[in-house]
Enzyme design. Sequence first.
Site, PDB file in Angstrom:
ATOM      1  N   ASP A  23       0.992  -1.350   0.054  1.00  0.00           N
ATOM      2  CA  ASP A  23       0.014  -0.111  -0.078  1.00  0.00           C
ATOM      3  C   ASP A  23       0.999   1.196  -0.054  1.00  0.00           C
ATOM      4  OD1 ASP A  23      -2.573  -0.981  -0.018  1.00  0.00           O
ATOM      5  OD2 ASP A  23      -2.389  -1.527   2.000  1.00  0.00           O
ATOM      6  N   HIS A  24       2.061   1.214  -0.670  1.00  0.00           N
ATOM      7  CA  HIS A  24       3.082   2.449  -0.777  1.00  0.00           C
ATOM      8  C   HIS A  24       2.602   3.126  -1.891  1.00  0.00           C
ATOM      9  CE1 HIS A  24       5.069  -0.729   1.643  1.00  0.00           C
ATOM     10  NE2 HIS A  24       5.764   0.503   2.421  1.00  0.00           N
ATOM     11  N   TYR A  25       2.690   4.478  -1.689  1.00  0.00           N
ATOM     12  CA  TYR A  25       2.259   5.355  -2.754  1.00  0.00           C
ATOM     13  C   TYR A  25       3.676   6.153  -2.957  1.00  0.00           C
ATOM     14  CZ  TYR A  25      -2.581   3.964  -2.498  1.00  0.00           C
ATOM     15  OH  TYR A  25      -3.885   3.396  -2.353  1.00  0.00           O
TER      16      TYR A  25
ATOM     17  N   TYR B 272       1.668   6.831 -11.466  1.00  0.00           N
ATOM     18  CA  TYR B 272       1.903   5.739 -10.577  1.00  0.00           C
ATOM     19  C   TYR B 272       0.628   4.856 -10.148  1.00  0.00           C
ATOM     20  CZ  TYR B 272       3.467   3.185  -6.557  1.00  0.00           C
ATOM     21  OH  TYR B 272       3.766   2.187  -5.276  1.00  0.00           O
TER      22      TYR B 272
END
Length: 603
Positions: free
Chosen positions: A531-533, A539
């Site tokens: 759940d990394h942005y 992206y």
Amino acid sequence: MISLTDKKECCGCNACGDICSQKAITFNTDNEGFWYPETDTKKCTNCGLCEKVCPVLNIEQLKKNDFEKPNCYAAIHKNLEVRFDSTSGGLFSALAEKMYKDGGYVGGAVYNGDFSVSQYISNDKQDIVHLRSSKYQQSDFAGFFNRVQDILKTEGKVLVCGCPCQMAALRTFLGKDYENLLIADFVCRGINSPLVAKKYRESLEAKYRSKVVWQKAKNKEFGWRNLTAKYRFADGQNVYITKNESLFNRGFLHTNAFCRPSCYACRFKGFPRIADITIADFWGIEKVDKSMDDNLGTSLVLVNSEKGQIFFDAIQQKIKSVRVSFELMLGGNPALIRSLGSPKINRDAFFNDLQNNDFFTIANKYFPFVQSRKERLRKALRDWRDTLVVTQFKFLPVCQFIYFNILRKNIKTKASDMGFLVPTPHTVIEIGKKADIQLNARLKIGSKKFRKSKLETRLLVENGGTLIVNNRFSFMYGSDIEIFNGGTLIINGRRGGGTNIKATIICKERIEIGDHVMMGRNVTIRDNNGDHYLSQQGYKKARPIIIGNHVWLCEGCTIMPGVKIGDGAIVGAKSVVMTNIPPFSLVSGNPAKIVQTNIYWKH
């Protein structure tokens, strides 16, 4: 004058047509796709040359050579690229390379643009890639004998390879032995109808909805013994068909359905051989000399004359060879002495039906894949035994097997194809009650090299996650497979595949794994970044991964989100793949870059 009354008396060599200066002989193709001579009596001068060159009529005079029994060898070409591209061990290529080096000409069968086959000769060494490999259908020799004779008369050196009947015809046509000519034939079981080959290819094109642009009758990527045919289509598809999947092979090898009529009463079997050198697949080599067998193809070489022995001795730098006994050689090659057995179907009815129908329809009518009740029972018992062995008959994995395959309603199994989830000891399996599991083939969880290992294997499929298994597959011990809500993991194909120890597959979008995908240790495949942005335009935290057929993922490589890996590709050890990989290419590095193209491999 040639006057044919029985088709079994004609091998279709075309020698009579080439010898006729009056052009009185033409060749007409019958409803089976084979050509036969017809004589125009108005043009014929009754010179008798056509009868003098017919190898069938002159077989008794032809059956002679320096050696009553040949000197026998097992041999392989030292160049792996050549062996991959050859039908057996690459011995024709070694002979051709020597002839080209000596400034000579090489003749053999080549595909034409429409995949019909003709005999061709040149002194251009680039042509070797077209000349090597058997074509498994009859080659048109029209004009070839005259071209060979013209070269020999100018003292050019010549190597010619063809069927035993065709090479016998070359001897009768020339009328004498030339010191600058080397004749090679091969062990021939029977020659197939060009019409059947054409119909089969057209049926493949209809099935895959694209034109065939390249084909290889015996591709080595799944091993020599599988007799795999490979087809490349205009839309980029690569299709592999093994001997056990091919209706063409079933008609040829099991039913004897569509070879030339003369093949069922072949006059060119036995010894002495007519050619200087005879080459073939060395079936049974594993029982004769295991050091010569790696399932990439081993050639049988029969040296029949002094000239052949001198030439064979001259190529030793190119090859690895061992002398074998005549008796051991003969055991795996009955086609050396026996003609093709009679067709096991109604041949006339088969060819009549083939005129107006596609190959698959007619093949399924006359020689379908049908297992006997005994064969089905034997296979079922073998599958159940293999399945239960995986559980090691331990209480927990047996209970897991029953629970997940029988009691859980959201896990759809396919018993007819052993479509079960099969756990080993020390597996942790968590499948949400709203997950979608479709097991159309067996999936092993925690397969072990060390049976006593306690290394944990984990499979998680959350609610909303999907796992579809269409191909027998195995997650080896220490692997971690996690399919999150919304993720779909699909395992495709029909030949099997699997991970190695400590594989990691993390799926939140979509991951497709193709047919016969092989993995080294510690391979990671993940279609998401958790759940990394990232503050970057465009992206996405998850993007699908598609891994094609027959892909090799080497130890420690990582496949990142959004990657598509083409068929036959190899990802080098420790590589990190962040962009698409073309088919049949080798990549390496971080980030992975193309190192080599047109690469082929076998497991």
